[in-house]
Design an enzyme around this catalytic site. Structure first.
Site, mmCIF file in Angstrom:
data_model
loop_
_atom_site.group_PDB
_atom_site.id
_atom_site.type_symbol
_atom_site.label_atom_id
_atom_site.label_comp_id
_atom_site.label_asym_id
_atom_site.label_seq_id
_atom_site.Cartn_x
_atom_site.Cartn_y
_atom_site.Cartn_z
ATOM 1 N N ASP A 11 -4.367 3.011 -13.195
ATOM 2 C CA ASP A 11 -2.937 1.928 -13.837
ATOM 3 C C ASP A 11 -2.937 3.177 -13.026
ATOM 4 O O ASP A 11 -2.851 4.455 -12.684
ATOM 5 C CB ASP A 11 -2.624 2.580 -15.119
ATOM 6 C CG ASP A 11 -1.895 1.373 -14.954
ATOM 7 O OD1 ASP A 11 -1.791 -0.222 -14.422
ATOM 8 O OD2 ASP A 11 -0.471 1.144 -15.756
ATOM 9 N N ASP A 30 2.517 0.891 0.017
ATOM 10 C CA ASP A 30 1.867 1.710 1.250
ATOM 11 C C ASP A 30 2.555 1.417 1.861
ATOM 12 O O ASP A 30 3.145 2.440 3.183
ATOM 13 C CB ASP A 30 0.427 1.518 1.306
ATOM 14 C CG ASP A 30 -0.445 2.214 0.537
ATOM 15 O OD1 ASP A 30 -0.570 2.922 -0.431
ATOM 16 O OD2 ASP A 30 -1.486 1.053 0.599
HETATM 17 P P1 IMP Z 1 -2.192 -1.572 -11.524
HETATM 18 O O1 IMP Z 1 -1.128 -1.657 -12.376
HETATM 19 O O2 IMP Z 1 -2.785 -0.108 -11.241
HETATM 20 O O3 IMP Z 1 -2.640 -2.220 -11.075
HETATM 21 O O4 IMP Z 1 -0.967 -1.280 -9.732
HETATM 22 C C1 IMP Z 1 0.389 -1.438 -10.145
HETATM 23 C C2 IMP Z 1 1.097 -1.269 -8.617
HETATM 24 O O5 IMP Z 1 1.143 -0.562 -8.237
HETATM 25 C C3 IMP Z 1 0.110 -2.692 -7.498
HETATM 26 O O6 IMP Z 1 1.002 -4.137 -8.323
HETATM 27 C C4 IMP Z 1 0.853 -2.464 -6.235
HETATM 28 O O7 IMP Z 1 2.026 -3.004 -6.323
HETATM 29 C C5 IMP Z 1 1.438 -1.197 -6.712
HETATM 30 N N1 IMP Z 1 -0.497 0.104 -6.377
HETATM 31 C C6 IMP Z 1 -0.595 -0.215 -7.043
HETATM 32 N N2 IMP Z 1 -2.203 0.783 -6.285
HETATM 33 C C7 IMP Z 1 -1.672 1.087 -5.168
HETATM 34 C C8 IMP Z 1 -0.979 1.855 -3.462
HETATM 35 O O8 IMP Z 1 -2.970 2.991 -3.810
HETATM 36 N N3 IMP Z 1 -0.308 1.563 -2.635
HETATM 37 C C9 IMP Z 1 0.038 0.783 -2.848
HETATM 38 N N4 IMP Z 1 1.031 0.314 -4.083
HETATM 39 C C10 IMP Z 1 0.328 0.645 -4.931
#
Ligand code: IMP
Length: 205
Positions: A69, A154
């Site tokens: 996460d 990003d």
């Molecule tokens: P998650 O809950 O881990 O899927 O991440 C939450 C949100 O953070 C995602 O929907 C992305 O918008 C953002 N996110 C996660 N990892 C990255 C990354 O490596 N680069 C940019 N945005 C990210």
């Protein structure tokens, strides 16, 4: 030996898979388990959400499971969007919606007031072992999007000491410093020490 990565997100998978090259395991994504619907991320921290996903998928599949996460923490926004990064601008938010809201919230703040960090918590659950690790990368939020690579935030995140945003870097260069690579790199190190050498290629060849 099969393990599951508890995500449907191809962007994440592409970053996670190469980090496990030295393990003699086949990594499956949730696409291999259509019976598992969306997993509600009800935790209040990244660690809780990573463990919710890993435990849930392990309980259904019986297979060792990896999950992560990630949150983007912006200092001037009190750490927001943080654990709500995926849903920052609403339940069905696209990456572009979230980036637009972030830039709107930051308005005209000067560069020194736009500091932020990406934080990833990675989890491994196999029924007898649970491991959690963290990876962080510090940087700042640009005034507008730059670059077309990567995903999520990003295009507006410039890591400290770099002139490019993550979206302007090659995926190999993002991988050298990213929060996710650091979290999973630490997890790989931990698992290498903890798990039976049967899982590792060097020992099996
Ligand atoms: P998650 O809950 O881990 O899927 O991440 C939450 C949100 O953070 C995602 O929907 C992305 O918008 C953002 N996110 C996660 N990892 C990255 C990354 O490596 N680069 C940019 N945005 C990210």
């Amino acid at each position: 030996m099969k393990w599951v990565v508890a995500t449907h997100n191809l962007d994440k998978l592409q970053e996670i898979l190469p980090l496990f090259d030295n393990f003699a395991v086949q990594l499956l994504s949730l696409d291999a388990f259509p019976e598992i619907g969306p997993i509600e991320e009800t935790g209040t921290t990244l660690e809780e959400n990573a463990l919710i996903k890993a435990r849930m998928v392990h309980s259904v599949t019986g297979l060792p499971t990896l999950a992560d996460d990630t949150g983007l923490e912006v200092d001037v926004l009190g750490g927001e969007p943080g654990v709500r990064s995926a849903r920052f601008s609403g339940p069905d938010a696209t990456y572009a919606d979230n980036v637009a809201l972030l830039l709107e919230r930051l308005g005209d703040h000067p560069p020194e007031a736009r500091t932020a960090r990406f934080r990833t918590v990675a989890a491994y659950v196999d029924g007898s072992l649970e491991q959690v690790t963290e990876g962080v990368v510090h940087g700042s939020i640009t005034r507008s999007p730059h670059g077309s690579g990567g995903f999520g935030y990003d295009s507006v995140f410039r890591p400290e000491g770099h002139k490019d945003t993550f979206a302007q870097m090659s995926s190999a260069n993002k991988q050298l410093i990213s929060h996710r690579a650091r979290a999973f790199g630490a997890l790989v190190e931990r698992l290498t020490l903890t798990l039976s050498s049967l899982h590792q290629k060097e020992a099996s060849t």
